[in-house]
Scaffold this motif. Structure first.
Motif, PDB file in Angstrom:
ATOM      1  N   ARG A  11       0.826  -1.212   0.000  1.00 58.63           N
ATOM      2  CA  ARG A  11       0.000   0.000   0.000  1.00 58.63           C
ATOM      3  C   ARG A  11       0.858   1.258   0.000  1.00 58.63           C
ATOM      4  N   ARG A  12       1.968   1.247   0.746  1.00 58.98           N
ATOM      5  CA  ARG A  12       2.846   2.424   0.774  1.00 58.98           C
ATOM      6  C   ARG A  12       3.504   2.650  -0.587  1.00 58.98           C
ATOM      7  N   VAL A  13       3.909   1.564  -1.254  1.00 53.64           N
ATOM      8  CA  VAL A  13       4.532   1.690  -2.578  1.00 53.64           C
ATOM      9  C   VAL A  13       3.576   2.343  -3.562  1.00 53.64           C
ATOM     10  N   HIS A  14       2.332   1.857  -3.610  1.00 56.12           N
ATOM     11  CA  HIS A  14       1.350   2.423  -4.543  1.00 56.12           C
ATOM     12  C   HIS A  14       1.002   3.861  -4.165  1.00 56.12           C
ATOM     13  N   ARG A  15       0.933   4.161  -2.856  1.00 55.25           N
ATOM     14  CA  ARG A  15       0.623   5.523  -2.418  1.00 55.25           C
ATOM     15  C   ARG A  15       1.718   6.493  -2.839  1.00 55.25           C
ATOM     16  N   ARG A  16       2.983   6.081  -2.698  1.00 56.82           N
ATOM     17  CA  ARG A  16       4.085   6.954  -3.109  1.00 56.82           C
ATOM     18  C   ARG A  16       4.049   7.210  -4.609  1.00 56.82           C
ATOM     19  N   GLN A  17       3.731   6.163  -5.378  1.00 61.05           N
ATOM     20  CA  GLN A  17       3.692   6.333  -6.830  1.00 61.05           C
ATOM     21  C   GLN A  17       2.572   7.289  -7.245  1.00 61.05           C
ATOM     22  N   ARG A  18       1.407   7.149  -6.625  1.00 60.61           N
ATOM     23  CA  ARG A  18       0.301   8.057  -6.960  1.00 60.61           C
ATOM     24  C   ARG A  18       0.659   9.497  -6.599  1.00 60.61           C
ATOM     25  N   THR A  19       1.334   9.684  -5.468  1.00 58.75           N
ATOM     26  CA  THR A  19       1.727  11.030  -5.060  1.00 58.75           C
ATOM     27  C   THR A  19       2.719  11.635  -6.041  1.00 58.75           C
ATOM     28  N   ARG A  20       3.704  10.850  -6.484  1.00 59.54           N
ATOM     29  CA  ARG A  20       4.678  11.367  -7.444  1.00 59.54           C
ATOM     30  C   ARG A  20       4.001  11.761  -8.751  1.00 59.54           C
ATOM     31  N   GLN A  21       3.105  10.918  -9.251  1.00 59.14           N
ATOM     32  CA  GLN A  21       2.444  11.225 -10.515  1.00 59.14           C
ATOM     33  C   GLN A  21       1.514  12.432 -10.375  1.00 59.14           C
ATOM     34  N   ARG A  22       0.819  12.547  -9.251  1.00 55.03           N
ATOM     35  CA  ARG A  22      -0.071  13.704  -9.054  1.00 55.03           C
ATOM     36  C   ARG A  22       0.728  15.003  -9.014  1.00 55.03           C
ATOM     37  N   ASP A  23       1.866  14.984  -8.313  1.00 53.31           N
ATOM     38  CA  ASP A  23       2.692  16.188  -8.241  1.00 53.31           C
ATOM     39  C   ASP A  23       3.255  16.551  -9.607  1.00 53.31           C
ATOM     40  N   LEU A  24       3.640  15.542 -10.368  1.00 49.32           N
ATOM     41  CA  LEU A  24       4.181  15.817 -11.696  1.00 49.32           C
ATOM     42  C   LEU A  24       3.114  16.415 -12.616  1.00 49.32           C
ATOM     43  N   LEU A  25       1.885  15.925 -12.516  1.00 49.31           N
ATOM     44  CA  LEU A  25       0.804  16.473 -13.323  1.00 49.31           C
ATOM     45  C   LEU A  25       0.509  17.918 -12.945  1.00 49.31           C
ATOM     46  N   VAL A  59      12.524  18.780 -13.258  1.00 44.75           N
ATOM     47  CA  VAL A  59      12.907  17.387 -13.023  1.00 44.75           C
ATOM     48  C   VAL A  59      14.367  17.289 -12.645  1.00 44.75           C
ATOM     49  N   GLU A  60      15.228  18.071 -13.325  1.00 48.88           N
ATOM     50  CA  GLU A  60      16.661  18.001 -13.051  1.00 48.88           C
ATOM     51  C   GLU A  60      17.003  18.513 -11.664  1.00 48.88           C
ATOM     52  N   THR A  61      16.155  19.384 -11.100  1.00 46.40           N
ATOM     53  CA  THR A  61      16.449  19.930  -9.779  1.00 46.40           C
ATOM     54  C   THR A  61      16.029  18.997  -8.657  1.00 46.40           C
ATOM     55  N   GLY A  62      15.497  17.819  -8.977  1.00 46.08           N
ATOM     56  CA  GLY A  62      15.226  16.875  -7.904  1.00 46.08           C
ATOM     57  C   GLY A  62      13.902  16.170  -7.984  1.00 46.08           C
ATOM     58  N   PHE A  63      12.994  16.603  -8.862  1.00 41.25           N
ATOM     59  CA  PHE A  63      11.703  15.928  -8.978  1.00 41.25           C
ATOM     60  C   PHE A  63      11.826  14.750  -9.921  1.00 41.25           C
ATOM     61  N   GLU A  64      11.264  13.638  -9.553  1.00 43.72           N
ATOM     62  CA  GLU A  64      11.405  12.419 -10.350  1.00 43.72           C
ATOM     63  C   GLU A  64      10.176  12.183 -11.218  1.00 43.72           C
ATOM     64  N   ALA A  65      10.337  12.343 -12.520  1.00 44.03           N
ATOM     65  CA  ALA A  65       9.243  12.074 -13.461  1.00 44.03           C
ATOM     66  C   ALA A  65       9.228  10.587 -13.767  1.00 44.03           C
ATOM     67  N   ASP A  66       8.221   9.895 -13.252  1.00 45.43           N
ATOM     68  CA  ASP A  66       8.235   8.434 -13.348  1.00 45.43           C
ATOM     69  C   ASP A  66       6.893   7.932 -13.861  1.00 45.43           C
ATOM     70  N   PHE A  67       6.439   8.451 -15.007  1.00 46.13           N
ATOM     71  CA  PHE A  67       5.198   7.959 -15.580  1.00 46.13           C
ATOM     72  C   PHE A  67       5.338   6.512 -16.037  1.00 46.13           C
ATOM     73  N   GLU A  68       6.574   6.053 -16.311  1.00 43.74           N
ATOM     74  CA  GLU A  68       6.772   4.672 -16.755  1.00 43.74           C
ATOM     75  C   GLU A  68       6.800   3.684 -15.590  1.00 43.74           C
ATOM     76  N   GLU A  69       6.734   4.206 -14.382  1.00 44.54           N
ATOM     77  CA  GLU A  69       6.603   3.385 -13.178  1.00 44.54           C
ATOM     78  C   GLU A  69       7.796   2.470 -12.952  1.00 44.54           C
ATOM     79  N   ARG A  70       8.970   2.917 -13.348  1.00 42.72           N
ATOM     80  CA  ARG A  70      10.154   2.079 -13.103  1.00 42.72           C
ATOM     81  C   ARG A  70      10.416   1.939 -11.604  1.00 42.72           C
ATOM     82  N   ARG A  71      10.201   3.050 -10.892  1.00 39.95           N
ATOM     83  CA  ARG A  71      10.480   2.987  -9.455  1.00 39.95           C
ATOM     84  C   ARG A  71       9.490   2.079  -8.735  1.00 39.95           C
TER      85      ARG A  71
END
Length: 247
Positions: A29-43, A63-75
């Motif tokens: 649940r924590r893994v999926h929650r973190r991924q949703r948060t990253r994608q929401r912030d990126l949007l 993104v280069e300053t520290g935000f991770e764009a991970d729409f491909e869900e590698r993380r």
């Protein structure tokens, strides 16, 4: 009492009660929650960039300053893989692997067979379903570990024997050098001082010298002396240091 024919089924099913079921669910649940948060912030960042009329490179700068764009869900894929292996490591595999190991040890033909044939043997025994395939994976991993452990023991034994022979030959050469240049008395005096420094007093007042309390007796004693003292680092060092002085 269960029938003997159900033994294999019991062994396969014994793997299922993992000791990390509850923690694995919470971690997932924590893994999926973190991924949703990253994608929401990126949007949000992408939407603001578009409405403000900023160039597309602005998003890349963010993104280069520290935000991770991970729409491909590698993380998320990496985190889930780690979660699966951690949960797998908590499976109760002891009864299963001990049973499989006993089966291999009792059957001479199976014991001498390649690992692939051993795995195929157990594949014919366990049920052909999710539970059976899960159990078979653990059996295969344990058989591979057993094979590697035997190989590791052989390599360790061979390496230890080679090191022992090399060190014994060094002591032989050092003792021969000492005898050749006439420092026989000096090395025995140094050994005697080392034994006294390491001696202990027993409760009854008796002085107990460490083993081996061994001296170099002469040219006829070089090989036996080296064989006895080679396992005692301080004696080897004393003999080597005396030989270096002689050289």
């Amino acid at each position: 009492m269960r029938n003997h024919g159900e033994k294999v089924k019991d062994m396969a099913e014994s793997v299922l009660p993992s000791t990390a079921r509850t923690s694995a669910r919470e971690q997932r649940r924590r893994v999926h929650r973190r991924q949703r948060t990253r994608q929401r912030d990126l949007l949000v960042i992408a939407r603001r960039t578009a409405f403000d009329g900023a160039p597309a490179s602005a998003l890349a700068d963010v993104v280069e300053t520290g935000f991770e764009a991970d729409f491909e869900e590698r993380r998320r894929a990496r985190d889930i893989t780690r979660l699966v292996w951690n949960r797998r490591a908590a499976d109760k595999t002891g009864p299963l692997t001990r049973w499989a190991g006993a089966q291999v040890d009792r059957d001479a033909r199976l014991r001498e067979a390649p690992q692939s044939e051993q795995v195929a043997h157990f594949a014919r025994l366990v049920p052909d379903n999710l539970i059976g395939r899960h159990a078979l994976q653990h059996i295969e991993a344990d058989l591979e570990y057993r094979a590697r452990q035997a190989e590791w023991r052989q390599r360790t034994t061979a390496r230890a024997e080679a090191e022992f022979l090399a060190l014994r030959n060094q002591v032989v050469r050092d003792a021969e050098t000492i005898l050749r240049v006439g420092r026989h008395r000096e090395v025995n005096a140094a050994l005697r001082a080392g034994y006294r420094a390491r001696a202990k007093t027993a409760p009854d007042g008796t002085v107990v010298f460490p083993r081996p309390a061994r001296f170099l007796h002469g040219g006829h004693d070089v090989t036996e002396f080296a064989q006895v003292v080679v396992g005692h680092a301080w004696i080897v060092q004393v003999v080597h240091a005396t030989a270096n002085l002689a050289a």
